[in-house]
Design a protein around this motif. Structure first.
Motif, PDB file in Angstrom:
ATOM      1  N   THR A   1     -41.578  13.133 -25.282  1.00 16.22           N
ATOM      2  CA  THR A   1     -40.676  14.278 -25.269  1.00 16.22           C
ATOM      3  C   THR A   1     -39.531  14.025 -24.300  1.00 16.22           C
ATOM      4  OG1 THR A   1     -42.558  15.705 -25.753  1.00 16.22           O
ATOM      5  CG2 THR A   1     -40.565  16.775 -24.956  1.00 16.22           C
ATOM      6  N   ALA A   2     -38.321  14.321 -24.750  1.00 17.50           N
ATOM      7  CA  ALA A   2     -37.128  14.092 -23.936  1.00 17.50           C
ATOM      8  C   ALA A   2     -37.095  15.032 -22.737  1.00 17.50           C
ATOM      9  CB  ALA A   2     -35.878  14.296 -24.787  1.00 17.50           C
ATOM     10  N   GLN A   3     -36.367  14.610 -21.697  1.00 16.69           N
ATOM     11  CA  GLN A   3     -36.105  15.493 -20.569  1.00 16.69           C
ATOM     12  C   GLN A   3     -35.502  16.783 -21.115  1.00 16.69           C
ATOM     13  OE1 GLN A   3     -33.317  13.604 -17.963  1.00 16.69           O
ATOM     14  NE2 GLN A   3     -34.778  12.113 -17.219  1.00 16.69           N
ATOM     15  N   ALA A   4     -35.769  17.889 -20.444  1.00 13.67           N
ATOM     16  CA  ALA A   4     -35.271  19.189 -20.903  1.00 13.67           C
ATOM     17  C   ALA A   4     -33.758  19.172 -21.107  1.00 13.67           C
ATOM     18  CB  ALA A   4     -35.670  20.279 -19.922  1.00 13.67           C
ATOM     19  N   ALA A   5     -33.011  18.560 -20.195  1.00 14.84           N
ATOM     20  CA  ALA A   5     -31.545  18.543 -20.305  1.00 14.84           C
ATOM     21  C   ALA A   5     -31.091  17.788 -21.549  1.00 14.84           C
ATOM     22  CB  ALA A   5     -30.935  17.922 -19.054  1.00 14.84           C
ATOM     23  N   VAL A   6     -31.739  16.687 -21.871  1.00 20.56           N
ATOM     24  CA  VAL A   6     -31.395  15.902 -23.055  1.00 20.56           C
ATOM     25  C   VAL A   6     -31.689  16.722 -24.310  1.00 20.56           C
ATOM     26  CG1 VAL A   6     -32.024  13.855 -24.417  1.00 20.56           C
ATOM     27  CG2 VAL A   6     -31.759  13.674 -21.925  1.00 20.56           C
ATOM     28  N   ARG A   7     -32.875  17.282 -24.366  1.00 19.40           N
ATOM     29  CA  ARG A   7     -33.295  18.065 -25.532  1.00 19.40           C
ATOM     30  C   ARG A   7     -32.393  19.282 -25.741  1.00 19.40           C
ATOM     31  NH1 ARG A   7     -37.252  21.781 -27.181  1.00 19.40           N
ATOM     32  NH2 ARG A   7     -38.231  21.103 -29.126  1.00 19.40           N
ATOM     33  N   GLU A   8     -32.063  19.983 -24.657  1.00 23.11           N
ATOM     34  CA  GLU A   8     -31.212  21.173 -24.754  1.00 23.11           C
ATOM     35  C   GLU A   8     -29.823  20.830 -25.282  1.00 23.11           C
ATOM     36  OE1 GLU A   8     -31.386  22.877 -20.835  1.00 23.11           O
ATOM     37  OE2 GLU A   8     -33.536  23.295 -21.065  1.00 23.11           O
ATOM     38  N   GLU A   9     -29.251  19.722 -24.845  1.00 17.95           N
ATOM     39  CA  GLU A   9     -27.928  19.318 -25.338  1.00 17.95           C
ATOM     40  C   GLU A   9     -27.969  19.008 -26.828  1.00 17.95           C
ATOM     41  OE1 GLU A   9     -24.843  19.265 -24.029  1.00 17.95           O
ATOM     42  OE2 GLU A   9     -25.672  20.167 -22.221  1.00 17.95           O
ATOM     43  N   ILE A  10     -29.008  18.323 -27.260  1.00 17.83           N
ATOM     44  CA  ILE A  10     -29.131  17.968 -28.680  1.00 17.83           C
ATOM     45  C   ILE A  10     -29.360  19.220 -29.520  1.00 17.83           C
ATOM     46  CG2 ILE A  10     -30.579  16.738 -30.348  1.00 17.83           C
ATOM     47  CD1 ILE A  10     -30.788  14.518 -28.174  1.00 17.83           C
ATOM     48  N   LEU A  11     -30.195  20.133 -29.052  1.00 14.18           N
ATOM     49  CA  LEU A  11     -30.416  21.383 -29.777  1.00 14.18           C
ATOM     50  C   LEU A  11     -29.125  22.208 -29.851  1.00 14.18           C
ATOM     51  CD1 LEU A  11     -33.921  22.404 -28.414  1.00 14.18           C
ATOM     52  CD2 LEU A  11     -33.371  21.802 -30.780  1.00 14.18           C
TER      53      LEU A  11
END
Length: 129
Positions: A53-63
Protein backbone atom coordinates in the motif's frame (compact mmCIF):
# COMPACT_ATOMS: atom_id res chain seq x y z
CA UNK A 1 1.24 -3.35 -16.07
CA UNK A 2 -1.19 -0.76 -14.70
CA UNK A 3 0.19 2.65 -13.70
CA UNK A 4 -1.18 5.93 -12.40
CA UNK A 5 0.74 9.08 -11.58
CA UNK A 6 -0.06 12.56 -10.29
CA UNK A 7 1.90 15.77 -9.77
CA UNK A 8 2.97 16.12 -6.17
CA UNK A 9 4.05 19.11 -4.12
CA UNK A 10 6.13 18.74 -1.00
CA UNK A 11 8.68 20.52 1.15
CA UNK A 12 12.40 20.26 0.52
CA UNK A 13 14.22 18.53 3.37
CA UNK A 14 17.34 20.61 2.68
CA UNK A 15 16.17 24.20 2.23
CA UNK A 16 12.51 24.05 3.29
CA UNK A 17 11.23 25.47 0.00
CA UNK A 18 8.31 24.03 -1.91
CA UNK A 19 9.33 21.33 -4.36
CA UNK A 20 7.47 19.38 -7.02
CA UNK A 21 7.56 15.89 -8.39
CA UNK A 22 5.50 12.83 -9.19
CA UNK A 23 3.58 10.33 -7.08
CA UNK A 24 3.08 7.00 -8.83
CA UNK A 25 1.38 3.70 -8.10
CA UNK A 26 1.79 0.58 -10.25
CA UNK A 27 1.64 -3.20 -10.33
CA UNK A 28 4.79 -5.24 -10.78
CA UNK A 29 5.07 -9.02 -10.38
CA UNK A 30 1.48 -9.23 -9.11
CA UNK A 31 2.16 -6.76 -6.30
CA UNK A 32 1.48 -3.12 -5.61
CA UNK A 33 4.40 -0.72 -5.85
CA UNK A 34 4.62 3.04 -5.36
CA UNK A 35 7.11 5.81 -5.98
CA UNK A 36 7.50 9.44 -4.94
CA UNK A 37 10.09 11.54 -6.75
CA UNK A 38 10.68 15.15 -5.71
CA UNK A 39 13.07 17.80 -6.99
CA UNK A 40 13.83 21.25 -5.56
CA UNK A 41 15.31 24.34 -7.18
CA UNK A 42 18.19 24.12 -4.64
CA UNK A 43 19.31 20.95 -6.41
CA UNK A 44 18.06 18.43 -3.86
CA UNK A 45 16.27 15.41 -5.28
CA UNK A 46 14.62 12.56 -3.43
CA UNK A 47 13.34 9.23 -4.67
CA UNK A 48 11.21 7.16 -2.33
CA UNK A 49 9.94 3.73 -3.39
CA UNK A 50 8.02 0.96 -1.74
CA UNK A 51 5.98 -2.24 -2.02
CA UNK A 52 2.42 -2.73 -0.87
CA UNK A 53 0.00 0.00 0.00
CA UNK A 54 1.30 3.43 -0.99
CA UNK A 55 2.10 6.14 1.53
CA UNK A 56 -1.05 8.11 2.36
CA UNK A 57 0.25 11.22 0.55
CA UNK A 58 0.95 9.26 -2.65
CA UNK A 59 -2.42 7.51 -2.57
CA UNK A 60 -4.33 10.74 -1.83
CA UNK A 61 -2.72 12.56 -4.78
CA UNK A 62 -3.57 9.72 -7.16
CA UNK A 63 -7.16 9.50 -5.88
CA UNK A 64 -7.56 13.29 -6.20
CA UNK A 65 -6.24 13.28 -9.76
CA UNK A 66 -7.77 10.07 -11.12
CA UNK A 67 -10.79 9.33 -8.91
CA UNK A 68 -11.97 6.31 -6.96
CA UNK A 69 -12.89 2.89 -8.33
CA UNK A 70 -14.90 0.07 -6.72
CA UNK A 71 -14.43 -3.69 -7.07
CA UNK A 72 -17.59 -5.60 -7.98
CA UNK A 73 -17.09 -9.24 -6.93
CA UNK A 74 -18.40 -11.62 -4.28
CA UNK A 75 -17.20 -14.59 -2.32
CA UNK A 76 -14.42 -15.65 0.01
CA UNK A 77 -11.90 -15.25 -2.81
CA UNK A 78 -12.36 -11.47 -2.51
CA UNK A 79 -11.12 -11.59 1.09
CA UNK A 80 -8.12 -13.62 0.03
CA UNK A 81 -7.32 -11.17 -2.79
CA UNK A 82 -7.61 -8.15 -0.48
CA UNK A 83 -5.42 -9.78 2.17
CA UNK A 84 -2.85 -10.84 -0.43
CA UNK A 85 -2.67 -7.47 -2.18
CA UNK A 86 -2.65 -5.22 0.90
CA UNK A 87 -1.41 -7.40 3.75
CA UNK A 88 -4.56 -6.79 5.81
CA UNK A 89 -5.84 -8.81 8.73
CA UNK A 90 -8.98 -10.92 8.27
CA UNK A 91 -11.08 -8.32 10.10
CA UNK A 92 -9.68 -5.45 7.98
CA UNK A 93 -10.25 -7.42 4.77
CA UNK A 94 -13.81 -8.23 5.85
CA UNK A 95 -14.56 -4.53 6.44
CA UNK A 96 -13.10 -3.62 3.04
CA UNK A 97 -14.97 -6.40 1.23
CA UNK A 98 -18.32 -5.78 2.94
CA UNK A 99 -18.73 -2.37 1.31
CA UNK A 100 -17.08 -3.44 -1.94
CA UNK A 101 -13.44 -2.41 -1.93
CA UNK A 102 -12.85 1.08 -3.30
CA UNK A 103 -9.49 2.63 -4.10
CA UNK A 104 -7.22 3.66 -6.93
CA UNK A 105 -7.63 2.16 -10.38
CA UNK A 106 -4.32 0.34 -9.90
CA UNK A 107 -5.48 -1.25 -6.63
CA UNK A 108 -8.89 -2.27 -7.94
CA UNK A 109 -7.53 -3.68 -11.21
CA UNK A 110 -5.03 -5.78 -9.26
CA UNK A 111 -7.81 -7.12 -7.01
CA UNK A 112 -10.05 -7.84 -10.01
CA UNK A 113 -7.23 -9.77 -11.69
CA UNK A 114 -6.53 -11.82 -8.54
CA UNK A 115 -10.24 -12.62 -8.16
CA UNK A 116 -10.61 -13.60 -11.83
CA UNK A 117 -7.59 -15.91 -11.59
CA UNK A 118 -9.48 -17.76 -8.87
CA UNK A 119 -12.35 -18.29 -11.31
CA UNK A 120 -14.74 -15.66 -9.92
CA UNK A 121 -16.21 -12.94 -12.14
CA UNK A 122 -15.06 -9.45 -11.20
CA UNK A 123 -15.68 -5.98 -12.57
CA UNK A 124 -14.82 -2.47 -11.55
CA UNK A 125 -16.79 0.75 -11.59
CA UNK A 126 -15.82 4.39 -11.32
CA UNK A 127 -17.02 5.39 -7.85
CA UNK A 128 -17.05 9.18 -8.03
CA UNK A 129 -18.74 10.11 -11.32
Amino acid sequence: MERQAARFEGTCGTCGAACTGWAEQFVEKDGLRWALDLECTCGTASCDRGRGTAQAAVREEILARHGTYRLQAEGAVVLKAIRSAFGLSIAEAQRAARAGYSGTLVEVRLLAELVRRAGVPAALDRDDQ
